[in-house]
Design a protein around this motif. Sequence first.
Motif, PDB file in Angstrom:
ATOM      1  N   MET A 123       0.846  -1.199   0.000  1.00 38.11           N
ATOM      2  CA  MET A 123       0.000   0.000   0.000  1.00 38.11           C
ATOM      3  C   MET A 123       0.881   1.248   0.000  1.00 38.11           C
ATOM      4  O   MET A 123       1.959   1.263   0.587  1.00 38.11           O
ATOM      5  CB  MET A 123      -0.903   0.004   1.243  1.00 38.11           C
ATOM      6  N   HIS A 124       0.413   2.291  -0.656  1.00 39.08           N
ATOM      7  CA  HIS A 124       1.156   3.530  -0.690  1.00 39.08           C
ATOM      8  C   HIS A 124       0.920   4.338   0.591  1.00 39.08           C
ATOM      9  O   HIS A 124      -0.216   4.520   1.018  1.00 39.08           O
ATOM     10  CB  HIS A 124       0.737   4.385  -1.890  1.00 39.08           C
ATOM     11  N   ALA A 125       2.012   4.844   1.167  1.00 44.23           N
ATOM     12  CA  ALA A 125       1.878   5.805   2.257  1.00 44.23           C
ATOM     13  C   ALA A 125       1.599   7.186   1.686  1.00 44.23           C
ATOM     14  O   ALA A 125       0.836   7.969   2.251  1.00 44.23           O
ATOM     15  CB  ALA A 125       3.149   5.827   3.104  1.00 44.23           C
ATOM     16  N   ILE A 126       2.244   7.498   0.546  1.00 49.09           N
ATOM     17  CA  ILE A 126       2.034   8.762  -0.161  1.00 49.09           C
ATOM     18  C   ILE A 126       1.893   8.459  -1.647  1.00 49.09           C
ATOM     19  O   ILE A 126       2.663   7.666  -2.196  1.00 49.09           O
ATOM     20  CB  ILE A 126       3.221   9.734   0.030  1.00 49.09           C
ATOM     21  N   GLU A 134       5.941   3.788  -1.096  1.00 44.11           N
ATOM     22  CA  GLU A 134       5.342   2.587  -0.513  1.00 44.11           C
ATOM     23  C   GLU A 134       5.581   2.558   0.997  1.00 44.11           C
ATOM     24  O   GLU A 134       6.584   3.075   1.494  1.00 44.11           O
ATOM     25  CB  GLU A 134       5.951   1.331  -1.136  1.00 44.11           C
ATOM     26  N   GLN A 135       4.663   1.944   1.720  1.00 45.03           N
ATOM     27  CA  GLN A 135       4.852   1.790   3.152  1.00 45.03           C
ATOM     28  C   GLN A 135       6.123   0.984   3.423  1.00 45.03           C
ATOM     29  O   GLN A 135       6.406  -0.007   2.752  1.00 45.03           O
ATOM     30  CB  GLN A 135       3.645   1.098   3.782  1.00 45.03           C
ATOM     31  N   GLY A 136       6.893   1.454   4.402  1.00 46.13           N
ATOM     32  CA  GLY A 136       8.127   0.778   4.790  1.00 46.13           C
ATOM     33  C   GLY A 136       9.363   1.308   4.094  1.00 46.13           C
ATOM     34  O   GLY A 136      10.487   0.941   4.459  1.00 46.13           O
ATOM     35  N   GLN A 137       9.190   2.179   3.095  1.00 47.99           N
ATOM     36  CA  GLN A 137      10.353   2.741   2.406  1.00 47.99           C
ATOM     37  C   GLN A 137      10.967   3.886   3.211  1.00 47.99           C
ATOM     38  O   GLN A 137      10.278   4.595   3.954  1.00 47.99           O
ATOM     39  CB  GLN A 137       9.962   3.265   1.025  1.00 47.99           C
ATOM     40  N   VAL A 138      12.271   4.074   3.036  1.00 43.23           N
ATOM     41  CA  VAL A 138      12.951   5.290   3.480  1.00 43.23           C
ATOM     42  C   VAL A 138      13.205   6.082   2.202  1.00 43.23           C
ATOM     43  O   VAL A 138      14.043   5.714   1.391  1.00 43.23           O
ATOM     44  CB  VAL A 138      14.265   4.988   4.223  1.00 43.23           C
ATOM     45  N   ASN A 143      -2.886  11.356  -2.051  1.00 44.12           N
ATOM     46  CA  ASN A 143      -3.524  10.626  -0.957  1.00 44.12           C
ATOM     47  C   ASN A 143      -2.475  10.130   0.023  1.00 44.12           C
ATOM     48  O   ASN A 143      -1.299   9.982  -0.311  1.00 44.12           O
ATOM     49  CB  ASN A 143      -4.434   9.501  -1.458  1.00 44.12           C
ATOM     50  N   LEU A 144      -2.917   9.934   1.233  1.00 47.09           N
ATOM     51  CA  LEU A 144      -2.098   9.375   2.308  1.00 47.09           C
ATOM     52  C   LEU A 144      -2.753   8.086   2.766  1.00 47.09           C
ATOM     53  O   LEU A 144      -3.937   8.094   3.151  1.00 47.09           O
ATOM     54  CB  LEU A 144      -1.997  10.359   3.477  1.00 47.09           C
ATOM     55  N   PHE A 145      -2.036   6.987   2.674  1.00 48.27           N
ATOM     56  CA  PHE A 145      -2.577   5.671   3.027  1.00 48.27           C
ATOM     57  C   PHE A 145      -3.876   5.396   2.259  1.00 48.27           C
ATOM     58  O   PHE A 145      -4.817   4.807   2.785  1.00 48.27           O
ATOM     59  CB  PHE A 145      -2.821   5.567   4.536  1.00 48.27           C
ATOM     60  N   GLY A 146      -3.943   5.861   1.038  1.00 51.02           N
ATOM     61  CA  GLY A 146      -5.107   5.632   0.196  1.00 51.02           C
ATOM     62  C   GLY A 146      -6.242   6.601   0.414  1.00 51.02           C
ATOM     63  O   GLY A 146      -7.248   6.546  -0.301  1.00 51.02           O
ATOM     64  N   ALA A 205      -6.288  10.666   8.019  1.00 53.99           N
ATOM     65  CA  ALA A 205      -5.035   9.993   7.670  1.00 53.99           C
ATOM     66  C   ALA A 205      -3.837  10.688   8.294  1.00 53.99           C
ATOM     67  O   ALA A 205      -2.843  10.035   8.653  1.00 53.99           O
ATOM     68  CB  ALA A 205      -4.879   9.932   6.153  1.00 53.99           C
ATOM     69  N   ARG A 206      -3.905  12.012   8.423  1.00 53.88           N
ATOM     70  CA  ARG A 206      -2.772  12.751   8.990  1.00 53.88           C
ATOM     71  C   ARG A 206      -2.555  12.428  10.464  1.00 53.88           C
ATOM     72  O   ARG A 206      -1.495  12.736  11.018  1.00 53.88           O
ATOM     73  CB  ARG A 206      -2.968  14.252   8.792  1.00 53.88           C
ATOM     74  N   ALA A 207      -3.534  11.805  11.103  1.00 58.19           N
ATOM     75  CA  ALA A 207      -3.328  11.347  12.480  1.00 58.19           C
ATOM     76  C   ALA A 207      -2.288  10.234  12.526  1.00 58.19           C
ATOM     77  O   ALA A 207      -1.730   9.932  13.588  1.00 58.19           O
ATOM     78  CB  ALA A 207      -4.653  10.872  13.078  1.00 58.19           C
ATOM     79  N   ARG A 208      -2.013   9.629  11.374  1.00 60.48           N
ATOM     80  CA  ARG A 208      -1.021   8.555  11.284  1.00 60.48           C
ATOM     81  C   ARG A 208       0.342   9.062  10.816  1.00 60.48           C
ATOM     82  O   ARG A 208       1.236   8.281  10.524  1.00 60.48           O
ATOM     83  CB  ARG A 208      -1.530   7.478  10.319  1.00 60.48           C
ATOM     84  N   VAL A 209       0.458  10.413  10.731  1.00 62.24           N
ATOM     85  CA  VAL A 209       1.667  11.047  10.208  1.00 62.24           C
ATOM     86  C   VAL A 209       2.309  11.898  11.280  1.00 62.24           C
ATOM     87  O   VAL A 209       1.632  12.629  12.015  1.00 62.24           O
ATOM     88  CB  VAL A 209       1.331  11.930   8.983  1.00 62.24           C
TER      89      VAL A 209
END
Length: 312
Positions: free
Chosen positions: A1-4, A32-36, A66-69, A79-83
């Motif tokens: 899943m994409h984070a951004i 992608e989620q998990g990337q640096v 989008n953030l997390f879709g 979603a920004r609560a997860r950022v």
Amino acid sequence: MHAIKTFELTKRYGSRPAKSVLAVDRISFAVEQGQVFGFLGPNGSGKTTTIGMLVGTIKPTDGSFNLFGASGPKRLMAARARVGATLETPNFYPYMSGRDNLRVAAAVKGVGLPRIEECLELVGLSDRANHRFKTYSLGMKQRLALAATMLSDPELIILDEPANGLDPQGIREIREIIGILADRGKTIFLSSHLLAEVERTCSHVAIIRKGRIVTWGAVADVVGEGSAVLLRADDTKALAGAMEAYPGASSVRRTDDGLVATLDSGDLASVTRYLAGQGIYLSHLAPYRPSLEEVFIDVTQGAVDSMTEMAS
């Protein structure tokens, strides 16, 4: 899943076209989620504006992301609560201790006190937690800012120049913290002008120039883009002149080791035939893997006068 994920994201300042400034020009990329993920560009390239749109402090002119879709104002707010974001050193109270400053931040975020100790341990400030903020070095202040960002245990962490102005030890400390967060599965979106650190730390990068993405992808792919070769001949000046005129070379530059040419294709036989036709016979021809800094200079050529002007 994409984070951004951005879609033709655009920001123009000013309503009158003749006097407006196009800061970000239809950029599209994905994290992608998990990337640096390193977000790189010269001074004034649009990095800070892009980050502002992602965190909600700047409104896009056109396009979307989008953030997390999640997209749209309401869903993005959730979603920004997860950022978590460290855009600059927060306004900590200088006469309060590091721990007490985090208590203030934790109260705002509704976070329990045990989380404060976890974050102090994470950034290596447990032994200085009771010292006043004003006694902290710049590196310690940056680490306390990271601790404040981590209080809510965000899934996506946006860092704007986290090692700016630090000495080598401070840079190393920030790098180690980023590594720990990555090992914990956090997604890191990192803006920096310390290209050697980015190459060492990040799994993926995007390079933006004059508001447009010029390249993005895995670091290994970005530095391996094109077919760079190292060439040597007895007459370096003649070799340089011939390669600059070679239609299959997109860039040519001199290094201490010889001449580095970026070719449009990997057809080395054509290069040797061309040079032989010019009366130039190579003593050395080998593939060349450029550094991220070299790629950056190549794709942003003319955007800055020197590498020292890249911070934004």
